[in-house]
Write an enzyme that holds these catalytic residues in place. Structure first.
Site, PDB file in Angstrom:
ATOM      1  CG  ASP A 241      -1.888   1.158   1.204  1.00  0.00           C
ATOM      2  OD1 ASP A 241      -2.971   0.985   0.626  1.00  0.00           O
ATOM      3  OD2 ASP A 241      -1.571   2.224   1.767  1.00  0.00           O
ATOM      4  CG  ASN A 249      -4.758  11.234  -6.009  1.00  0.00           C
ATOM      5  OD1 ASN A 249      -4.106  11.227  -7.051  1.00  0.00           O
ATOM      6  ND2 ASN A 249      -5.324  10.147  -5.523  1.00  0.00           N
ATOM      7  CG  ASP A 258      -4.842   8.469 -12.571  1.00  0.00           C
ATOM      8  OD1 ASP A 258      -5.041   7.994 -11.433  1.00  0.00           O
ATOM      9  OD2 ASP A 258      -5.746   8.925 -13.300  1.00  0.00           O
ATOM     10  CD  GLU A 285      -4.504   4.187  -1.682  1.00  0.00           C
ATOM     11  OE1 GLU A 285      -4.756   4.597  -0.537  1.00  0.00           O
ATOM     12  OE2 GLU A 285      -5.302   4.307  -2.632  1.00  0.00           O
TER      13      GLU A 285
END
Length: 364
Positions: A241, A249, A258, A285
């Site tokens: 993770d 973001n 992305d 993620e």
């Protein structure tokens, strides 16, 4: 009382019919092999139902050669069905269908068949030949069959000549056979192109259903399918993770988020041997890796963590984007459901997150 005796007769016959026609098929999907297997079984069934009674009738009428020929063909079809059911070798079974059929049809034309009707059966040759052997080989065999027909009807003396037919019948037989061959060729060409398009679409849909569209990695469904197919013995499992990915973001925008995920996926793929690992995007993620063989799982996971930590992405701002990763690792026990092992790796990931992130935690 056995279960089948409790069912209505029409359901029993329906089930028997389905099992018989699909016997020897690898699966019941609409593939070329399954279609050919279905047609071979259908032809064997119809062939036996037609040739066996006609063979018996010929013997009763004193036509010994025709009767024996028809009964031999019926026996071959029965044995062919049993062979296909056992071996699934539809290519060989197709030859067993066609070559005795060619021989029988030519003999029926030569002899006239039962009551002079032998020539009416030859029109099954083009569609069956083209379907079972394909356009190129099928057309070649149909062309050779036409030459054999011309030789029998126009070159050598045959019992057919003594049946009292109009002289024009021979040319009509050839012309009508060529017409049927032409129409069968058009149909088989269109059908083969359509089936090819269906198969290509099926492959694309399967890829779309098992692949993550952003990273190109396997998704959950794809990884589970591949893992079940490989049947590895006690593989290692890593659940990763990306730490604080939401901040990426928020600070740089989803476009750069992305791009970072794609770069992360490429680094992850490059780290593991392709033939010995399955790499997937498990969601958001989170990434999941299954490895067939590993000597020291914890050390390898630490090296992976460092490699992923070194990833940088230019954002157009003054600084490059980077992130750390937390990893939970475990082994999949022999015969254990992978979802149970993933749950265990998730516990390790939870511990790594609570312990400050950017670390590896192993649970066995």
């Amino acid at each position: 009382m056995p279960e089948y005796k409790k069912q209505p007769w029409h359901l029993i016959w329906k089930r028997w019919f389905s099992v018989t026609l699909n016997a020897g098929a690898i699966n019941h999907s609409f593939t070329n092999s399954s279609r050919r297997t279905f047609i071979i079984n259908l032809f064997c069934l119809v062939g036996v139902l037609f040739t066996a009674p006609l063979g018996i009738l010929s013997l009763l009428q004193g036509n010994l050669l025709v009767g024996i020929a028809l009964l031999v063909i019926a026996t071959i079809y029965v044995l062919n069905h049993l062979y296909l059911r056992r071996t699934r070798n539809y290519l060989f079974s197709a030859n067993v269908i066609l070559y005795p059929l060619y021989t029988l049809m030519l003999y029926l034309v030569y002899s006239g068949g039962v009551n002079g009707t032998g020539h009416v059966w030859i029109y099954c040759i083009p569609p069956v030949s083209l379907f079972l052997h394909g356009l190129k080989r099928g057309l070649l065999e149909v062309f050779v069959f036409i030459l054999a027909l011309i030789f029998i009807l126009f070159v050598i003396p045959t019992p057919f000549d003594k049946l009292g037919y109009h002289p024009d019948l021979k040319t009509r037989i050839i012309y009508s056979f060529i017409l049927i061959a032409f129409l069968s060729t058009i149909y088989e060409y269109i059908s083969s192109r359509f089936n090819q398009s269906l198969q290509e679409l099926s492959v694309k849909l399967e890829v779309a259903a098992t692949t993550d569209p952003l990273t190109g990695l396997l998704n959950r469904r794809g990884l589970q399918q591949r893992f079940e197919a490989l049947q590895w013995h006690a593989p290692a499992l890593l659940l990763l993770d990306i730490d604080h990915f939401k901040r990426i973001n928020d600070d740089y925008g989803h476009k750069y988020g992305d791009e970072y995920l794609v770069l992360f996926a490429r680094t992850l793929e490059a780290f593991f041997p392709k033939q010995e690992s399955l790499v997937s995007r498990w969601g958001g993620e989170e990434f999941l890796v299954v490895i067939e063989k590993v000597d020291n799982l914890k050390d390898m996971a630490e090296a992976l963590r460092e490699a992923l930590k070194a990833i940088t992405l230019s954002t157009g701002y003054d600084t490059n984007m980077s992130a750390t990763v937390s990893i939970g690792v475990t082994h999949v026990g022999v015969g254990e459901d992978i979802l149970k092992a993933i749950s265990r790796a998730d516990q390790g990931l939870y511990i790594a997150k609570n312990a400050g992130r950017n670390r590896v935690e192993a649970i066995d």
